[in-house]
Design a protein around this motif. Structure first.
Motif, PDB file in Angstrom:
ATOM      1  N   LYS A  34       0.813  -1.223   0.000  1.00  0.00           N
ATOM      2  CA  LYS A  34       0.000   0.000   0.000  1.00  0.00           C
ATOM      3  C   LYS A  34       0.844   1.270   0.000  1.00  0.00           C
ATOM      4  N   LEU A  35       2.159   1.124   0.013  1.00  0.00           N
ATOM      5  CA  LEU A  35       3.049   2.287   0.079  1.00  0.00           C
ATOM      6  C   LEU A  35       2.775   3.230  -1.089  1.00  0.00           C
ATOM      7  N   GLY A  36       2.618   4.503  -0.802  1.00  0.00           N
ATOM      8  CA  GLY A  36       2.328   5.482  -1.849  1.00  0.00           C
ATOM      9  C   GLY A  36       0.863   5.592  -2.188  1.00  0.00           C
ATOM     10  N   GLN A  37       0.026   4.759  -1.525  1.00  0.00           N
ATOM     11  CA  GLN A  37      -1.417   4.800  -1.801  1.00  0.00           C
ATOM     12  C   GLN A  37      -2.206   5.386  -0.639  1.00  0.00           C
ATOM     13  N   ALA A  38      -1.502   5.921   0.366  1.00  0.00           N
ATOM     14  CA  ALA A  38      -2.184   6.434   1.561  1.00  0.00           C
ATOM     15  C   ALA A  38      -2.756   7.818   1.276  1.00  0.00           C
ATOM     16  N   PRO A 106      -0.683  -1.034  14.510  1.00  0.00           N
ATOM     17  CA  PRO A 106      -0.574  -1.532  13.128  1.00  0.00           C
ATOM     18  C   PRO A 106       0.507  -0.822  12.320  1.00  0.00           C
ATOM     19  N   ILE A 107       0.608   0.511  12.470  1.00  0.00           N
ATOM     20  CA  ILE A 107       1.732   1.241  11.865  1.00  0.00           C
ATOM     21  C   ILE A 107       2.239   2.240  12.902  1.00  0.00           C
ATOM     22  N   ASP A 108       3.401   1.980  13.445  1.00  0.00           N
ATOM     23  CA  ASP A 108       4.033   2.942  14.341  1.00  0.00           C
ATOM     24  C   ASP A 108       4.976   3.782  13.474  1.00  0.00           C
ATOM     25  N   GLY A 109       4.568   5.028  13.242  1.00  0.00           N
ATOM     26  CA  GLY A 109       5.300   5.877  12.301  1.00  0.00           C
ATOM     27  C   GLY A 109       4.443   6.180  11.078  1.00  0.00           C
ATOM     28  N   THR A 110       3.149   6.407  11.305  1.00  0.00           N
ATOM     29  CA  THR A 110       2.215   6.659  10.198  1.00  0.00           C
ATOM     30  C   THR A 110       2.647   7.857   9.352  1.00  0.00           C
ATOM     31  N   THR A 111       3.129   8.926  10.009  1.00  0.00           N
ATOM     32  CA  THR A 111       3.542  10.128   9.267  1.00  0.00           C
ATOM     33  C   THR A 111       4.682   9.791   8.303  1.00  0.00           C
ATOM     34  N   ASN A 112       5.646   8.992   8.776  1.00  0.00           N
ATOM     35  CA  ASN A 112       6.732   8.550   7.893  1.00  0.00           C
ATOM     36  C   ASN A 112       6.177   7.743   6.721  1.00  0.00           C
ATOM     37  N   ILE A 114       3.240   7.845   5.332  1.00  0.00           N
ATOM     38  CA  ILE A 114       2.539   8.718   4.388  1.00  0.00           C
ATOM     39  C   ILE A 114       3.537   9.446   3.478  1.00  0.00           C
ATOM     40  N   HIS A 115       4.663   9.873   4.067  1.00  0.00           N
ATOM     41  CA  HIS A 115       5.658  10.640   3.312  1.00  0.00           C
ATOM     42  C   HIS A 115       6.646   9.750   2.549  1.00  0.00           C
ATOM     43  N   GLY A 116       6.511   8.426   2.720  1.00  0.00           N
ATOM     44  CA  GLY A 116       7.424   7.516   2.028  1.00  0.00           C
ATOM     45  C   GLY A 116       8.790   7.424   2.677  1.00  0.00           C
ATOM     46  N   LEU A 117       8.899   7.861   3.938  1.00  0.00           N
ATOM     47  CA  LEU A 117      10.169   7.756   4.673  1.00  0.00           C
ATOM     48  C   LEU A 117      10.240   6.359   5.292  1.00  0.00           C
ATOM     49  N   PRO A 118      11.244   5.552   4.926  1.00  0.00           N
ATOM     50  CA  PRO A 118      11.237   4.137   5.331  1.00  0.00           C
ATOM     51  C   PRO A 118      11.678   3.904   6.780  1.00  0.00           C
ATOM     52  N   PHE A 119      10.938   4.520   7.716  1.00  0.00           N
ATOM     53  CA  PHE A 119      11.193   4.288   9.137  1.00  0.00           C
ATOM     54  C   PHE A 119       9.841   4.195   9.838  1.00  0.00           C
ATOM     55  N   TYR A 120       9.213   3.043   9.687  1.00  0.00           N
ATOM     56  CA  TYR A 120       7.931   2.752  10.329  1.00  0.00           C
ATOM     57  C   TYR A 120       7.916   1.262  10.630  1.00  0.00           C
ATOM     58  N   SER A 121       6.996   0.858  11.491  1.00  0.00           N
ATOM     59  CA  SER A 121       7.030  -0.545  11.929  1.00  0.00           C
ATOM     60  C   SER A 121       5.642  -1.006  12.348  1.00  0.00           C
ATOM     61  N   VAL A 122       5.516  -2.314  12.486  1.00  0.00           N
ATOM     62  CA  VAL A 122       4.345  -2.893  13.139  1.00  0.00           C
ATOM     63  C   VAL A 122       4.819  -3.423  14.491  1.00  0.00           C
ATOM     64  N   SER A 123       4.044  -3.117  15.528  1.00  0.00           N
ATOM     65  CA  SER A 123       4.417  -3.505  16.890  1.00  0.00           C
ATOM     66  C   SER A 123       3.330  -4.400  17.478  1.00  0.00           C
ATOM     67  N   GLY A 135       7.109  -9.918  22.556  1.00  0.00           N
ATOM     68  CA  GLY A 135       7.160  -8.634  21.868  1.00  0.00           C
ATOM     69  C   GLY A 135       7.799  -8.798  20.498  1.00  0.00           C
ATOM     70  N   VAL A 136       7.119  -8.295  19.477  1.00  0.00           N
ATOM     71  CA  VAL A 136       7.631  -8.362  18.102  1.00  0.00           C
ATOM     72  C   VAL A 136       7.525  -6.973  17.472  1.00  0.00           C
ATOM     73  N   VAL A 137       8.626  -6.480  16.926  1.00  0.00           N
ATOM     74  CA  VAL A 137       8.622  -5.234  16.152  1.00  0.00           C
ATOM     75  C   VAL A 137       9.196  -5.574  14.775  1.00  0.00           C
ATOM     76  N   TYR A 138       8.434  -5.256  13.726  1.00  0.00           N
ATOM     77  CA  TYR A 138       8.869  -5.599  12.368  1.00  0.00           C
ATOM     78  C   TYR A 138       9.000  -4.331  11.534  1.00  0.00           C
ATOM     79  N   ASP A 139      10.156  -4.182  10.896  1.00  0.00           N
ATOM     80  CA  ASP A 139      10.439  -3.070   9.990  1.00  0.00           C
ATOM     81  C   ASP A 139      10.368  -3.610   8.563  1.00  0.00           C
ATOM     82  N   PRO A 140       9.255  -3.378   7.854  1.00  0.00           N
ATOM     83  CA  PRO A 140       9.095  -3.946   6.512  1.00  0.00           C
ATOM     84  C   PRO A 140      10.109  -3.382   5.508  1.00  0.00           C
ATOM     85  N   SER A 141      10.526  -2.126   5.692  1.00  0.00           N
ATOM     86  CA  SER A 141      11.435  -1.488   4.729  1.00  0.00           C
ATOM     87  C   SER A 141      12.777  -2.200   4.682  1.00  0.00           C
TER      88      SER A 141
END
Length: 279
Positions: A34-38, A106-112, A114-123, A135-141
């Protein structure tokens, strides 16, 4: 493994951790697709606190998986709670004594995101009677999966991680965040930065509390602090830090609990000095 551990970490032979990892991977795939479709971006508490349809879609995906494997478990997720600190407190109060509660951002770092900055995660965290056990933190980028199990250490890519060796603030790289509450919390955060900055090697503000905590656990950051966070921002990352040998408290140095909103996490060695600087 003792019977107690077996009861804590598995239900009908299904590992909680395996399910959490599976959820994080599927959520990450969905987010990347969904990146770029927000385009449908909405404001929550302020113009700086944003939510997208992707946040909602990711949480729905995670909830479906939890309900499939563990239909009796409770879920505390960002998208299921009204905005604001008081609503978060009440939502946590309602589930804190339940046997099993999944705590999901679901997205920790929503602002990033939205802007396409690859620093967001699911926690994703799992609490058993108020104590976080997975505890699981996943960085998809970067396709980096940080995993911790209570009493069993913290890992990334299956390799054990530990906090950094710095002994003093002067050699430390620390991170913080800029709060969405610009009226009350931001002035305090800026004062803290002003106090901490001259004492440390440098400060970073990446925009994902969960990833900052994972980086403290992995030894990439010496410490992290931020005010006015929610349980779903911190719960998974907190366990990562603790299991990697670090320390997590509130900003007064009191022990971490799910109710804590103002958090400080470090390698342990600089903890008291960082607390003194931010106070």
């Amino acid at each position: 493994m003792s019977n107690h551990e077996r009861e804590t970490y598995t239900v009908t032979g299904k590992s909680f951790t395996a399910v959490a990892v599976n959820m994080a991977a599927k959520a990450g795939e969905y987010m990347k697709s969904k990146l770029g479709q927000a385009t449908d971006v909405r404001v929550k508490t302020s113009p700086h606190d944003l939510v997208t349809e992707v946040d909602k879609g990711t949480e729905i995906l995670i909830r479906k998986i939890i309900h499939t494997y563990f239909p009796t478990h409770d879920i505390l997720g960002e998208e299921g709670v009204e905005p604001g600190a008081e609503a978060s407190r009440l939502a946590l109060e309602a589930v804190k004594d339940r046997e099993y509660v999944w705590i999901v951002d679901p997205i920790d770092g929503t602002t990033n995101f939205i802007h396409g900055l690859p620093f967001y995660s699911v926690s994703i965290a799992l609490a058993h009677r108020g104590e976080v056990i997975v505890g699981v933190v996943y960085d998809p980028s970067r396709d980096e999966l940080f995993v911790a199990e209570k009493g069993k250490g913290a890992y990334v890519h299956g390799k054990r991680i530990q906090v950094s060796p710095e002994e003093e603030l002067a050699g430390s790289l620390v991170a913080t965040g800029f709060p969405t509450d610009r009226q009350h919390v931001l002035p305090l955060a800026l004062k803290q930065i002003e106090s901490v900055a001259p004492r440390v090697r440098n400060i970073r503000a990446g925009g994902s509390a969960a990833l900052h905590l994972a980086y403290v656990a992995a030894g990439r950051l010496t410490g992290f602090w931020e005010a006015n966070l929610n349980a779903w921002d911190i719960a998974a990352g907190m366990l990562l830090v603790q299991e990697a040998g670090g320390k997590v408290t509130d900003m007064n140095g009191e022990p971490y609990g799910l109710h804590v909103r103002d958090v400080a996490a470090t390698n342990g060695r600089i903890h008291d000095d960082l607390i003194a600087a931010i106070r």
